[in-house]
Write an enzyme that holds these catalytic residues in place. Sequence first.
Site, PDB file in Angstrom:
ATOM      1  N   CYS A 115       0.733  -1.393  -0.082  1.00  0.00           N
ATOM      2  CA  CYS A 115       0.122   0.005  -0.131  1.00  0.00           C
ATOM      3  C   CYS A 115       0.836   1.326   0.004  1.00  0.00           C
ATOM      4  O   CYS A 115       0.559   2.428  -0.303  1.00  0.00           O
ATOM      5  CB  CYS A 115      -0.989   0.026   1.132  1.00  0.00           C
ATOM      6  SG  CYS A 115      -2.033  -1.301   1.089  1.00  0.00           S
ATOM      7  N   HIS A 252      -3.239   7.464   2.469  1.00  0.00           N
ATOM      8  CA  HIS A 252      -3.561   6.302   1.967  1.00  0.00           C
ATOM      9  C   HIS A 252      -4.943   5.872   2.514  1.00  0.00           C
ATOM     10  O   HIS A 252      -5.372   6.219   3.470  1.00  0.00           O
ATOM     11  CB  HIS A 252      -2.731   5.096   2.380  1.00  0.00           C
ATOM     12  CG  HIS A 252      -3.175   3.401   2.135  1.00  0.00           C
ATOM     13  ND1 HIS A 252      -3.462   3.200   0.777  1.00  0.00           N
ATOM     14  CD2 HIS A 252      -3.100   2.450   2.819  1.00  0.00           C
ATOM     15  CE1 HIS A 252      -3.902   1.950   0.825  1.00  0.00           C
ATOM     16  NE2 HIS A 252      -3.686   1.408   2.271  1.00  0.00           N
ATOM     17  N   ASN A 282     -10.027   0.394  -0.504  1.00  0.00           N
ATOM     18  CA  ASN A 282      -8.664   0.169  -0.263  1.00  0.00           C
ATOM     19  C   ASN A 282      -7.955  -0.541  -1.780  1.00  0.00           C
ATOM     20  O   ASN A 282      -8.062  -1.635  -1.893  1.00  0.00           O
ATOM     21  CB  ASN A 282      -8.139  -0.510   0.831  1.00  0.00           C
ATOM     22  CG  ASN A 282      -6.392  -0.752   1.093  1.00  0.00           C
ATOM     23  OD1 ASN A 282      -5.748  -0.151  -0.032  1.00  0.00           O
ATOM     24  ND2 ASN A 282      -6.134  -1.242   2.156  1.00  0.00           N
TER      25      ASN A 282
END
Length: 325
Positions: A115, A252, A282
């Site tokens: 990520c 993020h 996500n």
Amino acid sequence: MTQLRSVVRGIGSALPARVVTNEELAKTVDTSDEWITQRTGIRQRYIADKTETTSSLALAAARKALADAGMDASEIDLIIVGTSTPDNTFPSSATQVQDGLGIRHGAAFDLQAVCSGFVFALATADKFLTSGSHKRALVIGAEVFSRILNWEDRTTCVLFGDGAGALVLEAQEQDGAVTDRGILTTHLRSDGRHREKLYVDGGPGSTGTVGHLRMEGKEVFRHAVGMITDVIEDAYAATGMTSDDLDWFVPHQANKRIIDASAQKLGIAPEKVVLTVDRHGNTSAASIPLALAVAYEDGRIKGGDVVLLEAMGGGFTWGSALLRW
């Protein structure tokens, strides 16, 4: 004294055609819209079909970024794709983007930091550009995380989505001050002791299979806020800036509760936080450039704005980037 800075020239994004809402997921998984929304802030996500791949989404985002920059693909001499879900073990998805754009020069490679992949890719491109070795870069975050999910595990399959976002960066001489346009500072960290908290249980060098994502959600949450604030405080120390100097905080997009807690701890006003986790879920390395694209396209992010990026991913990896648009 003048200094080379990596200046944002263009931005673009791409999403799969299919939208999957929480209500649709609840028909096949033991979950509910209320359960997902309360714990994560996610209401829907985009899921790639068989014709949509990491490189095809990355290529679409790259073309939009080049159009936004008013630049021809031939002017690009570096392509870095942050991804944990490449089309193939090799060649890299970046070389497939390079080929799709008709570029026959320069370098193209993938970077894997889960990520945190886009922030790591951005920092890497910045080193190339500010060294003078390259002039213009495409930095892309692209993922099809739906390919590595166990769709019977309600604790993970509801969290992730697919997509891609891209920035065009150009090396430009600036004054060497914090008032410069471009990337002002980046800070990266890794700690391999935390592997078991977030990983995929397969790979070509171990099982010979793709595997599925495994996550200890409470443990990831417990570490996230502290790690995120660590690299942001480093960015402030390097530039002399504070949260008051920010125009936008683009984190993020993993979990709204993590984002809210991080912003509160850092004293970042809620109205400065760009949130897209509700619509994208996500998307791992794609989440920051997707969020940047949304805020740019709706007119929030404008030239001269100070923008703070941060991410944390499996490994653990985490990092920040502070730039002036």
